[in-house]
Design a protein around this motif. Structure first.
Motif, PDB file in Angstrom:
ATOM      1  N   THR A   8     -36.569  -6.761 -48.071  1.00 25.75           N
ATOM      2  CA  THR A   8     -36.007  -6.543 -46.740  1.00 25.75           C
ATOM      3  C   THR A   8     -35.772  -5.054 -46.503  1.00 25.75           C
ATOM      4  O   THR A   8     -36.116  -4.519 -45.446  1.00 25.75           O
ATOM      5  CB  THR A   8     -34.698  -7.340 -46.562  1.00 25.75           C
ATOM      6  OG1 THR A   8     -34.980  -8.735 -46.742  1.00 25.75           O
ATOM      7  CG2 THR A   8     -34.101  -7.122 -45.186  1.00 25.75           C
ATOM      8  N   LEU A   9     -35.218  -4.380 -47.498  1.00 23.68           N
ATOM      9  CA  LEU A   9     -35.002  -2.931 -47.375  1.00 23.68           C
ATOM     10  C   LEU A   9     -36.326  -2.183 -47.264  1.00 23.68           C
ATOM     11  O   LEU A   9     -36.458  -1.241 -46.473  1.00 23.68           O
ATOM     12  CB  LEU A   9     -34.198  -2.416 -48.575  1.00 23.68           C
ATOM     13  CG  LEU A   9     -32.732  -2.864 -48.630  1.00 23.68           C
ATOM     14  CD1 LEU A   9     -32.097  -2.423 -49.942  1.00 23.68           C
ATOM     15  CD2 LEU A   9     -31.953  -2.321 -47.443  1.00 23.68           C
ATOM     16  N   LEU A  10     -37.314  -2.602 -48.056  1.00 24.47           N
ATOM     17  CA  LEU A  10     -38.632  -1.964 -47.983  1.00 24.47           C
ATOM     18  C   LEU A  10     -39.281  -2.171 -46.614  1.00 24.47           C
ATOM     19  O   LEU A  10     -39.910  -1.255 -46.083  1.00 24.47           O
ATOM     20  CB  LEU A  10     -39.556  -2.508 -49.073  1.00 24.47           C
ATOM     21  CG  LEU A  10     -39.416  -1.862 -50.438  1.00 24.47           C
ATOM     22  CD1 LEU A  10     -40.273  -2.594 -51.461  1.00 24.47           C
ATOM     23  CD2 LEU A  10     -39.789  -0.394 -50.390  1.00 24.47           C
ATOM     24  N   MET A  11     -39.118  -3.361 -46.043  1.00 24.89           N
ATOM     25  CA  MET A  11     -39.708  -3.634 -44.729  1.00 24.89           C
ATOM     26  C   MET A  11     -39.068  -2.750 -43.665  1.00 24.89           C
ATOM     27  O   MET A  11     -39.748  -2.240 -42.770  1.00 24.89           O
ATOM     28  CB  MET A  11     -39.556  -5.104 -44.330  1.00 24.89           C
ATOM     29  CG  MET A  11     -40.316  -6.068 -45.209  1.00 24.89           C
ATOM     30  SD  MET A  11     -42.036  -5.612 -45.483  1.00 24.89           S
ATOM     31  CE  MET A  11     -42.216  -6.072 -47.181  1.00 24.89           C
ATOM     32  N   LEU A  23     -51.138   1.942 -47.209  1.00 23.73           N
ATOM     33  CA  LEU A  23     -50.644   3.234 -47.702  1.00 23.73           C
ATOM     34  C   LEU A  23     -49.191   3.142 -48.153  1.00 23.73           C
ATOM     35  O   LEU A  23     -48.817   3.686 -49.190  1.00 23.73           O
ATOM     36  CB  LEU A  23     -50.780   4.314 -46.622  1.00 23.73           C
ATOM     37  CG  LEU A  23     -52.189   4.802 -46.340  1.00 23.73           C
ATOM     38  CD1 LEU A  23     -52.187   5.763 -45.156  1.00 23.73           C
ATOM     39  CD2 LEU A  23     -52.768   5.488 -47.568  1.00 23.73           C
ATOM     40  N   PHE A  24     -48.373   2.444 -47.375  1.00 19.61           N
ATOM     41  CA  PHE A  24     -46.962   2.328 -47.724  1.00 19.61           C
ATOM     42  C   PHE A  24     -46.780   1.573 -49.034  1.00 19.61           C
ATOM     43  O   PHE A  24     -46.041   2.014 -49.908  1.00 19.61           O
ATOM     44  CB  PHE A  24     -46.185   1.631 -46.603  1.00 19.61           C
ATOM     45  CG  PHE A  24     -44.712   1.559 -46.873  1.00 19.61           C
ATOM     46  CD1 PHE A  24     -43.893   2.642 -46.597  1.00 19.61           C
ATOM     47  CD2 PHE A  24     -44.141   0.420 -47.411  1.00 19.61           C
ATOM     48  CE1 PHE A  24     -42.534   2.583 -46.857  1.00 19.61           C
ATOM     49  CE2 PHE A  24     -42.794   0.347 -47.683  1.00 19.61           C
ATOM     50  CZ  PHE A  24     -41.977   1.438 -47.399  1.00 19.61           C
ATOM     51  N   SER A  25     -47.474   0.438 -49.174  1.00 16.95           N
ATOM     52  CA  SER A  25     -47.316  -0.356 -50.397  1.00 16.95           C
ATOM     53  C   SER A  25     -47.805   0.421 -51.618  1.00 16.95           C
ATOM     54  O   SER A  25     -47.189   0.371 -52.683  1.00 16.95           O
ATOM     55  CB  SER A  25     -48.036  -1.698 -50.283  1.00 16.95           C
ATOM     56  OG  SER A  25     -49.428  -1.524 -50.070  1.00 16.95           O
ATOM     57  N   GLU A  26     -48.894   1.183 -51.468  1.00 18.30           N
ATOM     58  CA  GLU A  26     -49.385   2.001 -52.581  1.00 18.30           C
ATOM     59  C   GLU A  26     -48.374   3.079 -52.952  1.00 18.30           C
ATOM     60  O   GLU A  26     -48.144   3.347 -54.132  1.00 18.30           O
ATOM     61  CB  GLU A  26     -50.726   2.644 -52.219  1.00 18.30           C
ATOM     62  CG  GLU A  26     -51.889   1.675 -52.216  1.00 18.30           C
ATOM     63  CD  GLU A  26     -53.178   2.306 -51.718  1.00 18.30           C
ATOM     64  OE1 GLU A  26     -53.187   3.506 -51.359  1.00 18.30           O
ATOM     65  OE2 GLU A  26     -54.190   1.582 -51.680  1.00 18.30           O
ATOM     66  N   SER A  27     -47.750   3.682 -51.944  1.00 20.65           N
ATOM     67  CA  SER A  27     -46.781   4.747 -52.223  1.00 20.65           C
ATOM     68  C   SER A  27     -45.539   4.220 -52.930  1.00 20.65           C
ATOM     69  O   SER A  27     -44.847   4.961 -53.613  1.00 20.65           O
ATOM     70  CB  SER A  27     -46.379   5.465 -50.925  1.00 20.65           C
ATOM     71  OG  SER A  27     -45.543   4.649 -50.131  1.00 20.65           O
ATOM     72  N   LYS A  28     -45.259   2.925 -52.768  1.00 26.07           N
ATOM     73  CA  LYS A  28     -44.093   2.311 -53.416  1.00 26.07           C
ATOM     74  C   LYS A  28     -44.456   1.582 -54.707  1.00 26.07           C
ATOM     75  O   LYS A  28     -43.594   1.003 -55.363  1.00 26.07           O
ATOM     76  CB  LYS A  28     -43.413   1.328 -52.452  1.00 26.07           C
ATOM     77  CG  LYS A  28     -42.860   1.993 -51.218  1.00 26.07           C
ATOM     78  CD  LYS A  28     -41.757   2.964 -51.587  1.00 26.07           C
ATOM     79  CE  LYS A  28     -41.204   3.659 -50.366  1.00 26.07           C
ATOM     80  NZ  LYS A  28     -40.134   4.578 -50.689  1.00 26.07           N
ATOM     81  N   GLY A  29     -45.748   1.593 -55.061  1.00 23.46           N
ATOM     82  CA  GLY A  29     -46.181   0.940 -56.297  1.00 23.46           C
ATOM     83  C   GLY A  29     -46.163  -0.575 -56.220  1.00 23.46           C
ATOM     84  O   GLY A  29     -45.976  -1.251 -57.225  1.00 23.46           O
ATOM     85  N   ILE A  30     -46.367  -1.104 -55.017  1.00 23.21           N
ATOM     86  CA  ILE A  30     -46.380  -2.555 -54.812  1.00 23.21           C
ATOM     87  C   ILE A  30     -47.797  -2.946 -54.398  1.00 23.21           C
ATOM     88  O   ILE A  30     -48.416  -2.255 -53.586  1.00 23.21           O
ATOM     89  CB  ILE A  30     -45.410  -2.963 -53.689  1.00 23.21           C
ATOM     90  CG1 ILE A  30     -43.984  -2.546 -54.052  1.00 23.21           C
ATOM     91  CG2 ILE A  30     -45.459  -4.460 -53.423  1.00 23.21           C
ATOM     92  CD1 ILE A  30     -43.019  -2.679 -52.905  1.00 23.21           C
ATOM     93  N   GLY A  31     -48.294  -4.034 -54.929  1.00 21.19           N
ATOM     94  CA  GLY A  31     -49.617  -4.511 -54.531  1.00 21.19           C
ATOM     95  C   GLY A  31     -49.640  -4.826 -53.048  1.00 21.19           C
ATOM     96  O   GLY A  31     -48.670  -5.361 -52.497  1.00 21.19           O
ATOM     97  N   PHE A  32     -50.738  -4.508 -52.400  1.00 19.87           N
ATOM     98  CA  PHE A  32     -50.861  -4.732 -50.958  1.00 19.87           C
ATOM     99  C   PHE A  32     -50.648  -6.188 -50.588  1.00 19.87           C
ATOM    100  O   PHE A  32     -49.952  -6.504 -49.622  1.00 19.87           O
ATOM    101  CB  PHE A  32     -52.230  -4.267 -50.448  1.00 19.87           C
ATOM    102  CG  PHE A  32     -52.502  -4.686 -49.037  1.00 19.87           C
ATOM    103  CD1 PHE A  32     -51.837  -4.085 -47.980  1.00 19.87           C
ATOM    104  CD2 PHE A  32     -53.400  -5.704 -48.767  1.00 19.87           C
ATOM    105  CE1 PHE A  32     -52.071  -4.486 -46.679  1.00 19.87           C
ATOM    106  CE2 PHE A  32     -53.642  -6.106 -47.463  1.00 19.87           C
ATOM    107  CZ  PHE A  32     -52.975  -5.495 -46.421  1.00 19.87           C
ATOM    108  N   HIS A  33     -51.225  -7.113 -51.341  1.00 19.99           N
ATOM    109  CA  HIS A  33     -51.119  -8.534 -51.005  1.00 19.99           C
ATOM    110  C   HIS A  33     -49.680  -9.030 -51.135  1.00 19.99           C
ATOM    111  O   HIS A  33     -49.212  -9.819 -50.316  1.00 19.99           O
ATOM    112  CB  HIS A  33     -52.074  -9.377 -51.851  1.00 19.99           C
ATOM    113  CG  HIS A  33     -53.504  -9.071 -51.549  1.00 19.99           C
ATOM    114  ND1 HIS A  33     -54.105  -9.430 -50.370  1.00 19.99           N
ATOM    115  CD2 HIS A  33     -54.447  -8.406 -52.250  1.00 19.99           C
ATOM    116  CE1 HIS A  33     -55.354  -9.009 -50.361  1.00 19.99           C
ATOM    117  NE2 HIS A  33     -55.592  -8.384 -51.493  1.00 19.99           N
TER     118      HIS A  33
END
Length: 95
Positions: A8-11, A23-33
């Motif tokens: 929720t905080l990430l969103m 790009l955002f998910s990559e910058s946070k080290g989270i898989g895109f899916h």
């Protein structure tokens, strides 16, 4: 912190970032899916809290003195005392 709280905080951070999901998910080290799953999940929940969908009819005069029963494949039964063709159509598409 629980995963729901973290996501929720990430969103919230994503919404103000101006970046694409990828790009955002990559910058946070989270898989895109994984990120996209949580994004869609939280968006749906925000749009329909409690799992209910608000449906408003735009047809001014529903048919009176008519009863109908709409049965969904999951067993949910809706009983209608009056028929509004547009409302019935939207309820059918809801499932």
């Amino acid at each position: 912190m629980k995963i729901r709280e973290e996501m929720t905080l990430l969103m919230e951070e994503y919404e103000t970032s101006g970046q694409t999901q990828k790009l955002f998910s990559e910058s946070k080290g989270i898989g895109f899916h994984k990120f996209n799953y949580w994004y869609r999940k939280l968006q749906r929940e925000a749009a329909a809290p409690g799992g209910f969908h608000k449906i408003e009819s735009r047809v001014p005069r529903p048919v009176r003195d008519c009863r109908a029963e709409l049965v969904y494949p999951n067993g949910v039964v809706l009983r209608l005392d009056s028929l509004d063709p547009e409302l019935v159509s939207r309820l059918i598409r809801l499932y």
